[in-house]
Design a protein around this motif. Sequence first.
Motif, PDB file in Angstrom:
ATOM      1  N   PHE A 142       9.400 -43.262  16.357  1.00  0.00           N
ATOM      2  CA  PHE A 142      10.739 -42.921  15.885  1.00  0.00           C
ATOM      3  C   PHE A 142      11.631 -42.513  17.047  1.00  0.00           C
ATOM      4  N   SER A 143      11.069 -41.827  18.001  1.00  0.00           N
ATOM      5  CA  SER A 143      11.828 -41.461  19.200  1.00  0.00           C
ATOM      6  C   SER A 143      12.347 -42.702  19.917  1.00  0.00           C
ATOM      7  N   SER A 144      11.551 -43.753  19.931  1.00  0.00           N
ATOM      8  CA  SER A 144      11.990 -45.013  20.534  1.00  0.00           C
ATOM      9  C   SER A 144      13.161 -45.611  19.748  1.00  0.00           C
ATOM     10  N   LEU A 145      13.092 -45.523  18.432  1.00  0.00           N
ATOM     11  CA  LEU A 145      14.198 -46.007  17.599  1.00  0.00           C
ATOM     12  C   LEU A 145      15.471 -45.206  17.861  1.00  0.00           C
ATOM     13  N   VAL A 146      15.318 -43.891  17.981  1.00  0.00           N
ATOM     14  CA  VAL A 146      16.472 -43.037  18.266  1.00  0.00           C
ATOM     15  C   VAL A 146      17.068 -43.413  19.622  1.00  0.00           C
ATOM     16  N   SER A 147      16.224 -43.547  20.624  1.00  0.00           N
ATOM     17  CA  SER A 147      16.715 -43.920  21.959  1.00  0.00           C
ATOM     18  C   SER A 147      17.447 -45.247  21.931  1.00  0.00           C
ATOM     19  N   ARG A 148      16.935 -46.160  21.164  1.00  0.00           N
ATOM     20  CA  ARG A 148      17.509 -47.507  21.088  1.00  0.00           C
ATOM     21  C   ARG A 148      18.873 -47.519  20.399  1.00  0.00           C
ATOM     22  N   HIS A 149      19.064 -46.647  19.399  1.00  0.00           N
ATOM     23  CA  HIS A 149      20.260 -46.736  18.559  1.00  0.00           C
ATOM     24  C   HIS A 149      21.191 -45.526  18.630  1.00  0.00           C
ATOM     25  N   GLN A 150      20.818 -44.488  19.358  1.00  0.00           N
ATOM     26  CA  GLN A 150      21.629 -43.272  19.316  1.00  0.00           C
ATOM     27  C   GLN A 150      23.031 -43.458  19.881  1.00  0.00           C
ATOM     28  N   SER A 151      23.178 -44.219  20.934  1.00  0.00           N
ATOM     29  CA  SER A 151      24.520 -44.364  21.495  1.00  0.00           C
ATOM     30  C   SER A 151      25.433 -45.121  20.538  1.00  0.00           C
ATOM     31  N   ALA A 152      24.917 -46.099  19.827  1.00  0.00           N
ATOM     32  CA  ALA A 152      25.738 -46.826  18.851  1.00  0.00           C
ATOM     33  C   ALA A 152      26.147 -45.915  17.696  1.00  0.00           C
ATOM     34  N   VAL A 153      25.202 -45.134  17.189  1.00  0.00           N
ATOM     35  CA  VAL A 153      25.495 -44.225  16.079  1.00  0.00           C
ATOM     36  C   VAL A 153      26.497 -43.161  16.517  1.00  0.00           C
ATOM     37  N   ARG A 154      26.284 -42.590  17.691  1.00  0.00           N
ATOM     38  CA  ARG A 154      27.202 -41.559  18.184  1.00  0.00           C
ATOM     39  C   ARG A 154      28.587 -42.128  18.434  1.00  0.00           C
ATOM     40  N   ALA A 155      28.658 -43.353  18.948  1.00  0.00           N
ATOM     41  CA  ALA A 155      29.955 -43.976  19.210  1.00  0.00           C
ATOM     42  C   ALA A 155      30.727 -44.207  17.917  1.00  0.00           C
ATOM     43  N   VAL A 156      30.028 -44.687  16.889  1.00  0.00           N
ATOM     44  CA  VAL A 156      30.680 -44.896  15.590  1.00  0.00           C
ATOM     45  C   VAL A 156      31.203 -43.569  15.058  1.00  0.00           C
ATOM     46  N   LEU A 157      30.375 -42.548  15.084  1.00  0.00           N
ATOM     47  CA  LEU A 157      30.775 -41.249  14.553  1.00  0.00           C
ATOM     48  C   LEU A 157      31.910 -40.642  15.372  1.00  0.00           C
ATOM     49  N   MET A 158      31.877 -40.807  16.679  1.00  0.00           N
ATOM     50  CA  MET A 158      32.938 -40.270  17.523  1.00  0.00           C
ATOM     51  C   MET A 158      34.272 -40.917  17.167  1.00  0.00           C
ATOM     52  N   ARG A 159      34.254 -42.207  16.976  1.00  0.00           N
ATOM     53  CA  ARG A 159      35.494 -42.905  16.632  1.00  0.00           C
ATOM     54  C   ARG A 159      35.959 -42.539  15.213  1.00  0.00           C
TER      55      ARG A 159
END
Length: 180
Positions: free
Chosen positions: A21-38
């Motif tokens: 799961f940590s690998s999944l988070v690493s793989r997708h966290q920047s995309a999720v954070r970018a969406v939420l930031m916008r």
Amino acid sequence: MTPSDGELIAMVIAGKDQRAFSSLVSRHQSAVRAVLMRLCRNAALADDLAQETFIKAYNKITAYTGAGSFKAWLCRIAYTEFLMSARKRKAIDKTMEKLKAQPMETHQAPSDGGARVDLDRALSTLGEEERVCVVLCYASGLSHSDAAEVTGLPLGTVKSHVNRGKAKLKAWFERKEAAA
């Protein structure tokens, strides 16, 4: 060889493998954070919502059916977290207004001191659904179909919001360029 999202998800489901799961988070966290930031235009809130998104995703990983991309599934959870947060903030704001004896004060957005990019300013001129659809399709790279799945809107509505949003953004940048 790097395991696919599906393989990592299977490992998590098989034994709640936190490394997978940590690998999944690493793989997708920047995309999720970018969406939420916008979407929320607040870095601290975006980080909090991203954390909540991944906690929910871990707890509900067995609900992921494989229909659509894992990224879209995560963005759907993130969008739901954003909506719930917005509802809570509205409820808190209403309660605070009732508690205040003096007239309601006007709230101004905090000055960004030039730190925000023009795109964020331009996105803030869009309606909420237009901004959401544009951010999902362009900032996070989701297809119109994935954005429809994330937002729960019909595909045609998503396409309309994206097209109107793009037109408004283009006009905003043209006005800015003409003024410079």
